[in-house]
Write a protein that holds these residues in place. Sequence first.
Motif, PDB file in Angstrom:
ATOM      1  N   VAL A 109      32.323  44.129  34.727  1.00  0.00           N
ATOM      2  CA  VAL A 109      33.495  43.658  33.987  1.00  0.00           C
ATOM      3  C   VAL A 109      34.009  42.344  34.570  1.00  0.00           C
ATOM      4  O   VAL A 109      34.347  41.412  33.826  1.00  0.00           O
ATOM      5  CB  VAL A 109      34.608  44.720  34.013  1.00  0.00           C
ATOM      6  CG1 VAL A 109      35.899  44.169  33.406  1.00  0.00           C
ATOM      7  CG2 VAL A 109      34.166  45.968  33.254  1.00  0.00           C
ATOM      8  N   THR A 110      34.057  42.247  35.889  1.00  0.00           N
ATOM      9  CA  THR A 110      34.542  41.025  36.533  1.00  0.00           C
ATOM     10  C   THR A 110      33.638  39.839  36.219  1.00  0.00           C
ATOM     11  O   THR A 110      34.123  38.731  35.931  1.00  0.00           O
ATOM     12  CB  THR A 110      34.618  41.225  38.056  1.00  0.00           C
ATOM     13  OG1 THR A 110      35.508  42.312  38.348  1.00  0.00           O
ATOM     14  CG2 THR A 110      35.125  39.963  38.742  1.00  0.00           C
TER      15      THR A 110
ATOM     16  N   VAL B 280      46.853  46.823  26.107  1.00  0.00           N
ATOM     17  CA  VAL B 280      46.792  47.189  27.520  1.00  0.00           C
ATOM     18  C   VAL B 280      46.694  48.704  27.683  1.00  0.00           C
ATOM     19  O   VAL B 280      45.939  49.206  28.526  1.00  0.00           O
ATOM     20  CB  VAL B 280      48.013  46.636  28.272  1.00  0.00           C
ATOM     21  CG1 VAL B 280      48.037  47.150  29.713  1.00  0.00           C
ATOM     22  CG2 VAL B 280      47.998  45.110  28.257  1.00  0.00           C
ATOM     23  N   ILE B 281      47.429  49.440  26.865  1.00  0.00           N
ATOM     24  CA  ILE B 281      47.357  50.900  26.918  1.00  0.00           C
ATOM     25  C   ILE B 281      45.943  51.369  26.550  1.00  0.00           C
ATOM     26  O   ILE B 281      45.368  52.248  27.207  1.00  0.00           O
ATOM     27  CB  ILE B 281      48.399  51.522  25.976  1.00  0.00           C
ATOM     28  CG1 ILE B 281      49.810  51.262  26.511  1.00  0.00           C
ATOM     29  CG2 ILE B 281      48.162  53.027  25.819  1.00  0.00           C
ATOM     30  CD1 ILE B 281      50.911  51.696  25.558  1.00  0.00           C
TER      31      ILE B 281
ATOM     32  N   ILE C  33      33.910  43.522  26.960  1.00  0.00           N
ATOM     33  CA  ILE C  33      34.106  42.683  25.775  1.00  0.00           C
ATOM     34  C   ILE C  33      35.536  42.795  25.250  1.00  0.00           C
ATOM     35  O   ILE C  33      36.033  41.862  24.609  1.00  0.00           O
ATOM     36  CB  ILE C  33      33.082  43.008  24.672  1.00  0.00           C
ATOM     37  CG1 ILE C  33      33.138  44.486  24.269  1.00  0.00           C
ATOM     38  CG2 ILE C  33      31.680  42.612  25.111  1.00  0.00           C
ATOM     39  CD1 ILE C  33      32.209  44.832  23.110  1.00  0.00           C
ATOM     40  N   GLN C  34      36.204  43.910  25.505  1.00  0.00           N
ATOM     41  CA  GLN C  34      37.611  44.010  25.128  1.00  0.00           C
ATOM     42  C   GLN C  34      38.436  42.951  25.868  1.00  0.00           C
ATOM     43  O   GLN C  34      39.340  42.335  25.301  1.00  0.00           O
ATOM     44  CB  GLN C  34      38.150  45.407  25.458  1.00  0.00           C
ATOM     45  CG  GLN C  34      37.753  46.496  24.481  1.00  0.00           C
ATOM     46  CD  GLN C  34      38.534  46.440  23.184  1.00  0.00           C
ATOM     47  OE1 GLN C  34      38.067  45.901  22.178  1.00  0.00           O
ATOM     48  NE2 GLN C  34      39.727  47.005  23.185  1.00  0.00           N
TER      49      GLN C  34
ATOM     50  N   SER D 102      38.229  34.569  30.321  1.00  0.00           N
ATOM     51  CA  SER D 102      39.204  35.306  29.530  1.00  0.00           C
ATOM     52  C   SER D 102      40.454  35.620  30.344  1.00  0.00           C
ATOM     53  O   SER D 102      40.451  35.580  31.572  1.00  0.00           O
ATOM     54  CB  SER D 102      38.585  36.605  29.016  1.00  0.00           C
ATOM     55  OG  SER D 102      38.138  37.397  30.103  1.00  0.00           O
ATOM     56  N   THR D 103      41.526  35.929  29.640  1.00  0.00           N
ATOM     57  CA  THR D 103      42.788  36.248  30.290  1.00  0.00           C
ATOM     58  C   THR D 103      43.513  37.310  29.480  1.00  0.00           C
ATOM     59  O   THR D 103      43.302  37.431  28.271  1.00  0.00           O
ATOM     60  CB  THR D 103      43.681  35.000  30.410  1.00  0.00           C
ATOM     61  OG1 THR D 103      44.923  35.389  30.988  1.00  0.00           O
ATOM     62  CG2 THR D 103      43.903  34.350  29.067  1.00  0.00           C
ATOM     63  N   LEU D 104      44.361  38.072  30.146  1.00  0.00           N
ATOM     64  CA  LEU D 104      45.132  39.114  29.471  1.00  0.00           C
ATOM     65  C   LEU D 104      46.603  38.732  29.347  1.00  0.00           C
ATOM     66  O   LEU D 104      47.437  39.584  29.045  1.00  0.00           O
ATOM     67  CB  LEU D 104      45.002  40.435  30.242  1.00  0.00           C
ATOM     68  CG  LEU D 104      43.601  41.057  30.279  1.00  0.00           C
ATOM     69  CD1 LEU D 104      43.616  42.308  31.147  1.00  0.00           C
ATOM     70  CD2 LEU D 104      43.118  41.392  28.879  1.00  0.00           C
ATOM     71  N   GLU D 105      46.908  37.460  29.562  1.00  0.00           N
ATOM     72  CA  GLU D 105      48.307  37.031  29.554  1.00  0.00           C
ATOM     73  C   GLU D 105      48.984  37.296  28.213  1.00  0.00           C
ATOM     74  O   GLU D 105      50.174  37.620  28.163  1.00  0.00           O
ATOM     75  CB  GLU D 105      48.397  35.541  29.894  1.00  0.00           C
ATOM     76  CG  GLU D 105      48.047  35.218  31.342  1.00  0.00           C
ATOM     77  CD  GLU D 105      48.163  33.736  31.633  1.00  0.00           C
ATOM     78  OE1 GLU D 105      48.517  32.981  30.700  1.00  0.00           O
ATOM     79  OE2 GLU D 105      47.901  33.335  32.773  1.00  0.00           O
TER      80      GLU D 105
END
Length: 207
Positions: free
Chosen positions: A47-48, A66-67, A169-170, A56-59
């Motif tokens: 994943v990393t 996220v859940i 990929i998510q 990619s970023t989750l900001e």
Amino acid sequence: MPEPDPDPLYERLRERIEADRGPIAWLRARPTPARHALLATSGIAVVTTVTLLTHSTLEDASLTFVIGLGALGLLAALSMAAALRPLFERGATPRGRLVSGAGVLAAALGAVAIGGTDGWGPLGGLSCFWVGAVVGLPVFALSIALDRAGWRGPLFGALSAGLVGLIAIQIACPATQLTHLLVAHFGALLVATLGFGAIGALVARRA
């Protein structure tokens, strides 16, 4: 007084351990917590790597996304634990394993679907599908190498690999259209589970 017949499971396991040589024998000789840690580390590494390569970023991720991602991580951890379950624990029947696997897939479907905040939308590209379907291969290979009883755990090893690919990929793909998420993302999990599961079945037959 005649001696009791040896336990067939124990005899098969003993023969398997004696047949192992080299790195495989060393890996299978590790304590169960160490084997779990090695498999989990391989998933984190996959994943990393995908995350770093795609920048990619989750900001900007939504709370539901996220859940859902957390739920997928939990499903992957449970699948890894099932793939390397200690031999002394009572195993499920083949039907029980299939039902459990179907439950994991259904839960993963829900975890992916709740991230679809922009309606159905266009399908988009299928690069996520191919990446998600194959990127979990190192996790699957390691699950087979770590498994002390290869006739029991291939399904959950395949699920572990598929879930790791799905998580990757998510995180890497910013799409929030349901069509893309269900076809390209969840579809990758299905294909990975079926493909790796078929390979695992061949390994189990030999074991």
